[in-house]
Write a protein that holds these residues in place. Sequence first.
Motif, PDB file in Angstrom:
ATOM      1  N   SER A 104       0.826  -1.213   0.000  1.00 23.21           N
ATOM      2  CA  SER A 104       0.000   0.000   0.000  1.00 23.21           C
ATOM      3  C   SER A 104       0.860   1.264   0.000  1.00 23.21           C
ATOM      4  N   LEU A 105       2.080   1.159   0.495  1.00 22.39           N
ATOM      5  CA  LEU A 105       2.983   2.308   0.470  1.00 22.39           C
ATOM      6  C   LEU A 105       3.393   2.663  -0.952  1.00 22.39           C
ATOM      7  N   PHE A 106       3.238   1.695  -1.850  1.00 21.38           N
ATOM      8  CA  PHE A 106       3.597   1.905  -3.248  1.00 21.38           C
ATOM      9  C   PHE A 106       2.369   2.006  -4.135  1.00 21.38           C
ATOM     10  N   GLY A 107       1.226   2.347  -3.532  1.00 18.97           N
ATOM     11  CA  GLY A 107       0.007   2.592  -4.271  1.00 18.97           C
ATOM     12  C   GLY A 107      -0.825   1.363  -4.598  1.00 18.97           C
ATOM     13  N   MET A 108      -0.439   0.216  -4.088  1.00 24.29           N
ATOM     14  CA  MET A 108      -1.207  -1.000  -4.352  1.00 24.29           C
ATOM     15  C   MET A 108      -2.259  -1.160  -3.260  1.00 24.29           C
ATOM     16  N   GLU A 109      -3.277  -1.948  -3.524  1.00 23.41           N
ATOM     17  CA  GLU A 109      -4.361  -2.194  -2.575  1.00 23.41           C
ATOM     18  C   GLU A 109      -3.911  -3.222  -1.547  1.00 23.41           C
ATOM     19  N   CYS A 110      -3.926  -2.862  -0.282  1.00 15.38           N
ATOM     20  CA  CYS A 110      -3.472  -3.730   0.803  1.00 15.38           C
ATOM     21  C   CYS A 110      -4.260  -5.034   0.861  1.00 15.38           C
ATOM     22  N   GLU A 111      -5.563  -4.929   0.901  1.00 16.73           N
ATOM     23  CA  GLU A 111      -6.399  -6.126   1.070  1.00 16.73           C
ATOM     24  C   GLU A 111      -6.229  -7.094  -0.099  1.00 16.73           C
ATOM     25  N   THR A 112      -6.120  -6.565  -1.312  1.00 19.68           N
ATOM     26  CA  THR A 112      -5.908  -7.417  -2.490  1.00 19.68           C
ATOM     27  C   THR A 112      -4.568  -8.128  -2.398  1.00 19.68           C
TER      28      THR A 112
END
Length: 174
Positions: free
Chosen positions: A75-83
């Motif tokens: 998520s720090l790199f713009g990705m979705e954490c839950e996914t």
Amino acid sequence: MTRMKLLGFLMAGLALMACGDDEGDGDGGSGSDIEGKQLDALTAEEADGLCDDLRGQAETVSKEDACEAEGVLASLFGMECETTKQECISAPEEPEETGEIDSCGASEFTGCTATVAEVRACLDAMVGTIKALTCESTLTDLAQKPAACAAIEEKCPAFFESEDEEDESEGEHS
């Protein structure tokens, strides 16, 4: 992310640190007689036993906890954490790899004046951090260094150097 990679990640002192608490004695069967001993004073046998104990401590992190940490990092790199977390949980277990964790031993403790007890407390705190992470965790949660690791950072700075820093310092001395 396998648990062995996770231990390597933890031992490298990357930014996954926050306060944690574990009421276990952390003895791991190695005997409490070495708890006050400095790492650079351990015999090869004691160092190997400590490394085995530390691996065991790190393995208390479940796959779900490790995947949650992976999601938070993503998520720090713009990705979705839950996914990212769900993809990680769904992925088959990776075979254990050799690498940083296999370099644990007496030769790696040279110049480190932290005690066995201090190292165990730091690892407990870092493991606690990973177990406490959720997809709602922030960069501040990740970057917070536990008080339990302050002594290690001061007494064993090589534990917290990245490979790039080690390569740079070796290049300066050439």
